[in-house]
Scaffold this motif. Structure first.
Motif, PDB file in Angstrom:
ATOM      1  N   UNK A  25     -15.301 -11.057   8.859  1.00  0.00           N
ATOM      2  CA  UNK A  25     -16.375 -10.356   8.744  1.00  0.00           C
ATOM      3  C   UNK A  25     -16.129  -8.802   9.030  1.00  0.00           C
ATOM      4  N   UNK A  26     -15.712  -8.605  10.189  1.00  0.00           N
ATOM      5  CA  UNK A  26     -15.327  -7.071  10.287  1.00  0.00           C
ATOM      6  C   UNK A  26     -14.312  -6.834   9.399  1.00  0.00           C
ATOM      7  N   UNK A  27     -13.199  -7.122   9.174  1.00  0.00           N
ATOM      8  CA  UNK A  27     -12.297  -6.914   8.534  1.00  0.00           C
ATOM      9  C   UNK A  27     -12.866  -6.535   6.962  1.00  0.00           C
ATOM     10  N   UNK A  28     -13.572  -7.528   6.649  1.00  0.00           N
ATOM     11  CA  UNK A  28     -14.120  -7.136   5.159  1.00  0.00           C
ATOM     12  C   UNK A  28     -15.123  -6.140   4.938  1.00  0.00           C
ATOM     13  N   UNK A  35     -21.259  -2.925   4.772  1.00  0.00           N
ATOM     14  CA  UNK A  35     -21.821  -3.914   5.948  1.00  0.00           C
ATOM     15  C   UNK A  35     -22.760  -4.691   5.757  1.00  0.00           C
ATOM     16  N   UNK A  36     -23.099  -5.365   4.526  1.00  0.00           N
ATOM     17  CA  UNK A  36     -23.984  -6.108   3.991  1.00  0.00           C
ATOM     18  C   UNK A  36     -23.007  -7.397   4.080  1.00  0.00           C
ATOM     19  N   UNK A  49     -20.246 -21.695   2.735  1.00  0.00           N
ATOM     20  CA  UNK A  49     -19.205 -20.905   3.281  1.00  0.00           C
ATOM     21  C   UNK A  49     -19.380 -20.127   4.651  1.00  0.00           C
ATOM     22  N   UNK A  50     -18.601 -19.507   5.086  1.00  0.00           N
ATOM     23  CA  UNK A  50     -18.604 -18.823   6.424  1.00  0.00           C
ATOM     24  C   UNK A  50     -18.981 -17.305   6.432  1.00  0.00           C
ATOM     25  N   UNK A  51     -18.745 -16.749   5.338  1.00  0.00           N
ATOM     26  CA  UNK A  51     -18.889 -15.298   5.085  1.00  0.00           C
ATOM     27  C   UNK A  51     -19.517 -15.108   3.538  1.00  0.00           C
ATOM     28  N   UNK A 109      -5.411  -8.313  11.576  1.00  0.00           N
ATOM     29  CA  UNK A 109      -6.172  -9.017  10.442  1.00  0.00           C
ATOM     30  C   UNK A 109      -5.617  -9.048   9.119  1.00  0.00           C
ATOM     31  N   UNK A 110      -5.087  -8.176   8.676  1.00  0.00           N
ATOM     32  CA  UNK A 110      -4.870  -8.029   7.246  1.00  0.00           C
ATOM     33  C   UNK A 110      -3.718  -9.132   6.982  1.00  0.00           C
ATOM     34  N   UNK A 111      -2.719  -9.157   7.879  1.00  0.00           N
ATOM     35  CA  UNK A 111      -1.700 -10.443   7.948  1.00  0.00           C
ATOM     36  C   UNK A 111      -2.383 -11.938   7.826  1.00  0.00           C
ATOM     37  N   UNK A 112      -3.592 -11.845   8.248  1.00  0.00           N
ATOM     38  CA  UNK A 112      -4.044 -13.555   8.124  1.00  0.00           C
ATOM     39  C   UNK A 112      -3.868 -13.934   6.849  1.00  0.00           C
ATOM     40  N   UNK A 113      -3.760 -15.406   6.680  1.00  0.00           N
ATOM     41  CA  UNK A 113      -3.599 -16.208   5.549  1.00  0.00           C
ATOM     42  C   UNK A 113      -4.859 -16.184   4.560  1.00  0.00           C
ATOM     43  N   UNK A 114      -4.680 -15.950   3.530  1.00  0.00           N
ATOM     44  CA  UNK A 114      -5.770 -16.467   2.316  1.00  0.00           C
ATOM     45  C   UNK A 114      -5.463 -17.309   1.539  1.00  0.00           C
TER      46      UNK A 114
END
Length: 171
Positions: A25-28, A35-36, A49-51, A109-114
């Motif tokens: 959430x914070x990263x996006x 901030x929405x 979903x979660x976000x 955080x940017x390195x996490x998988x998507x």
């Protein structure tokens, strides 16, 4: 293992999931300067979903967030697809905690998988600027290679239509 120990380990897994959701959430929010974007409450069998409040070319994006011991990508992807259907989203995605990569900085955080389906990624890339199409080189994921893996940073760049990530700065 006593009931108290089991309860503590369950709570730890739940706490990790909550930490991961909050970090995404914070990263996006930062990456898209919006901030929405927020963590969503559970909706029972109609979970979405979660976000929430993430859009791509005006259409909602369903983001399921996972921090699990093993990367059960097919199961997580099925969940994201089901939840995307609940929210009428053509874009199901899973953001998965990457082993040995922390949540303490924007870079990590940017390195996490998507990951998502090839059809979803192809549809989004087709609407993305050419420089984003050239940057994003997905890896096949899963035993049958039925999903496509990129980084959370690349996912955010696509969502941001190729613009720089983070708030605009006036120097």
């Amino acid at each position: 293992m006593s009931g108290k120990q089991r309860k503590r380990s369950r709570r730890t897994a739940k706490d990790n999931g909550t930490r991961m959701e909050s970090a995404v959430e914070s990263y996006l929010q930062w990456a898209l300067d919006d901030l929405r974007i927020q963590r969503l409450r559970l909706h029972g069998s109609k979970d979405i979903g979660d976000i929430g409040n993430v859009f791509f070319h005006g259409r909602p994006v369903c983001i399921e967030v996972k921090w699990t011991q093993t990367m059960n990508a097919p199961q997580h992807m099925r969940e994201a697809i089901r939840e995307a259907g609940n929210m009428d989203s053509p874009y199901p995605w899973v953001v998965q905690k990457k082993a040995d990569v922390g949540l303490t900085s924007i870079n990590k955080l940017g390195q996490q998988h998507a990951y998502t389906t090839p059809e979803t990624l192809d549809a989004m890339l087709a609407l993305s600027p050419p420089h984003i199409q050239a940057i994003i080189k997905p890896e096949p994921l899963g035993r049958k290679k039925t999903m496509r893996l990129i980084t959370l940073q690349e996912f955010a760049m696509m969502l941001n239509d190729g613009l720089s990530l983070g708030p605009d700065r006036e120097d």
